[in-house]
Design an enzyme around this catalytic site. Structure first.
Site, PDB file in Angstrom:
ATOM      1  N   ASP A 365      56.758 127.275  30.168  1.00 46.30           N
ATOM      2  CA  ASP A 365      58.207 127.336  30.305  1.00 46.30           C
ATOM      3  C   ASP A 365      58.600 128.638  31.012  1.00 46.30           C
ATOM      4  OD1 ASP A 365      57.135 128.488  27.957  1.00 46.30           O
ATOM      5  OD2 ASP A 365      59.064 128.461  26.957  1.00 46.30           O
ATOM      6  N   GLU A 555      53.495 141.164  29.197  1.00 45.68           N
ATOM      7  CA  GLU A 555      53.306 139.719  29.092  1.00 45.68           C
ATOM      8  C   GLU A 555      52.747 139.081  30.357  1.00 45.68           C
ATOM      9  OE1 GLU A 555      56.201 135.951  27.846  1.00 45.68           O
ATOM     10  OE2 GLU A 555      57.070 137.741  28.775  1.00 45.68           O
TER      11      GLU A 555
END
Length: 618
Positions: A365, A555
């Protein structure tokens, strides 16, 4: 030898001199003199010599070590010189092993509940704890905690959790209970930063890192929490927040079980039998039934839900909603209000949000590969993962249960895996492009979207040697960039809508789970040359950024520019910290540990010297 000095005074002096942009870090962007004088002392604590710390990297190491000493409530720091001069790969490895995993660990119990209930996702002032109606122990435990948490509201979930029910509590968000061991919550590792919940596929990759760092305790605990979720929520959740109750994530439980049990067989066959039975339950009830199981015998992501997904940032859907609102002759606000209260029936929006939820269930996503089509796709990634489930079930039952586990034969799962492979070869394999592609089970066509997920069959062991050789050749052409593998190919970037927003799972960005799975696939098939190059490129990018930016391990990365400065969609978790990052990011940490375990000594030495991959491999 070691530095010894007052922490407060040294920090103040160091930052005043070297942190010229005032962000409480020392990076290549600061304009200080890049050197700092300290006194070194011997083992007898007698003055040994004056010493000048030189360069961004060593100065930032010193800053980090001062911060760690201060966190222990010390007034005076004692820092060995070797920690200041530590080689980059050794430092990254040590920080992850000794600090990051513990900092990322949470429990949902009296000790750990306060942080989770008051985080930014908690919503209003009411702190809600949702507990399954099937967990009587949990209901009693959390109700007993109310005296210590005056704003705590314990909500017992109904035995049947419908999409309509989940929609009814979307305005009342809360955390979902996980497992307990007596008066303590079973621990789990969170991704990092703003996350305080246990995520589906993140947890497997974190587990890979935990096992490499001999943290069997935490890895086992995460499997136990997965089994709690399947038992009480019917699935492994996207994450344990109330609005994720209708959504799962990519299935890795069989691999997780197999890897931990092979790491530590002393966990015992009784434990193995209990978790294997629950993994088979998940396979049969979540994946091998409609709507996630399709008529052609393959699988798709299909998250259920009603209305607008509540967890997205404000305005996330406005571009699409503006088109629908124009058709309906109303504003976006009116459209959403009428759609949410049920006065406006719009199958078009229903389909769109089903695709969106399914895209999030996939873990990717978001990506243009899956945008507004995900629920129609038999994806390569999902079917590779389920092939691996079937192979793992066959192996575990044959190896530890003499081929028969509670009436389930190892032979059955072997035949299931072979049948899945045949279907994937029929519907997904493209001989000309030497890779598998997602198959649209509605239009009956392959998508031909070039993505890192097309290479999951390498990890799953699904390819014969001929296909493997062709696939790896294609991989190194389509996805290899300076900093590792991109999420999608450069070519795919040219076919997305003109002026479209950057999707974070697409080119030029790269992600840890893709690298880790493909590395393991390359190793299993014996492609050592390609393995070493891809590991080096990824670790070089991480190490270069950590050296230049105060130890940052966030991340995601732009693998084309080889930078962590990526702010597509949701920003880059793990970049905001003062003095030192104490947690990194879960699967990024794991990719470092796995990569370092795979890299040969010659390339590790080159990595410590930050030798550019384009020079190393050309």
């Amino acid at each position: 030898m070691h530095f010894k000095g007052n922490i407060k005074e040294t920090l103040s002096h160091l930052l005043e001199q070297e942190d010229t942009d005032g962000d409480k870090k020392i990076t290549v962007e600061d304009q200080g003199p890049k050197q700092f004088d300290i006194a070194l002392y011997g083992d007898d604590n007698a003055f040994a010599k004056a010493y000048t710390i030189k360069g961004t990297y060593h100065l930032s190491n010193f800053l980090q070590e001062l911060a760690l000493e201060r966190a222990l409530s010390k007034i005076e720091a004692v820092i060995p010189l070797w920690k200041i001069e530590e080689q980059p790969t050794s430092r990254i490895n040590r920080m992850i092993r000794d600090y990051f995993w513990d900092d990322l660990t949470r429990t949902i119990d009296k000790k750990g509940l306060a942080n989770i209930l008051t985080d930014t996702k908690a919503g209003d002032s009411v702190q809600r704890m949702y507990v399954p109606g099937t967990d009587q122990e949990g209901i009693a435990y959390y109700n007993n905690l109310k005296t210590g948490f005056p704003n705590l509201e314990v909500v017992v979930l109904p035995l049947e959790i419908t999409p309509e029910y989940v929609k009814s509590i979307n305005e009342k968000p809360g955390i979902l209970a996980l497992g307990l061991e007596g008066k303590n919550g079973i621990p789990f590792v969170v991704p990092g930063g703003r996350f305080n919940e246990m995520y589906g596929w993140d947890s497997y990759f974190e587990g890979v890192g935990l096992l490499l760092d001999n943290r069997v305790d935490l890895a086992k605990a995460m499997i136990d929490n997965f089994c709690y979720q399947i038992t009480h929520y019917g699935k492994i959740l996207n994450a344990n927040r109330s609005y994720y109750l209708t959504r799962t994530q990519p299935p890795y439980l069989s691999s997780f079980i197999r890897e931990i049990f092979e790491k530590d067989p002393t966990l015992g066959k009784e434990w193995l039998a209990s978790v294997l039975a629950i993994a088979i339950q998940e396979y049969e009830t979540v994946w091998m039934r409609a709507p996630r199981y399709t008529d052609n015998g393959l699988n798709r992501y299909y998250a259920q839900g009603v209305g607008v997904p509540p967890e997205t940032e404000e305005g996330h859907f406005d571009e699409y909603l503006a088109v629908v609102a124009k058709k309906e002759g109303c504003s976006i606000e009116e459209l959403v209000s009428n759609y949410q209260n049920g006065s406006l029936d719009l199958p078009e929006l229903d389909r769109y949000f089903t695709h969106d939820r399914s895209l999030r269930e996939s873990g990717h996503d978001t990506s243009w590969r899956l945008d507004d089509v995900c629920a129609d796709l038999n994806t390569v990634d999902l079917n590779s993962l389920l092939y691996k489930y079937e192979i793992d079930f066959e192996y575990l039952i044959a190896t530890y249960f003499a081929g028969n586990f509670k009436g389930k034969k190892s032979r059955y799962y072997k035949e299931s895996a072979l049948a899945r492979k045949e279907r994937m070869d029929t519907f997904m394999w493209d001989e000309d492009k030497s890779q598998y592609f997602d198959y649209n089970c509605v239009t009956k066509q392959k998508t031909e979207f070039e993505s890192a997920s097309n290479y999951f069959p390498l990890w799953a062991g699904l390819l014969d040697n001929d296909k493997a050789m062709k696939t790896v050749r294609r991989l190194m052409i389509d996805l290899k960039e300076k900093g590792g593998l991109a999420g999608t190919s450069r070519a795919m970037n040219t076919i997305i809508p003109e002026g479209a927003v950057q999707r974070q799972w697409d080119y030029p960005n790269g992600w840890a789970p893709h690298q880790m799975m493909i590395w393991r696939g390359l190793k299993a098939y014996g492609f050592d040359k390609e393995l070493q190059e891809l590991v080096y490129r990824w670790l070089w990018m991480i190490t270069r950024n950590a050296v230049d930016y105060n130890g940052v391990i966030p991340e995601k990365y732009d693998v084309v520019s080889a930078t962590h400065k990526v702010f597509a969609e949701y920003g880059n978790v793990g970049t905001e910290f003062d003095y030192i990052t104490t947690s990194g990011f879960g699967w990024m940490n794991a990719s470092c540990q796995l990569g370092l375990s795979l890299l040969n000594p010659k390339l590790r030495a080159a990595l410590d010297n930050l030798e550019d991959p384009e020079k190393v491999f050309n």
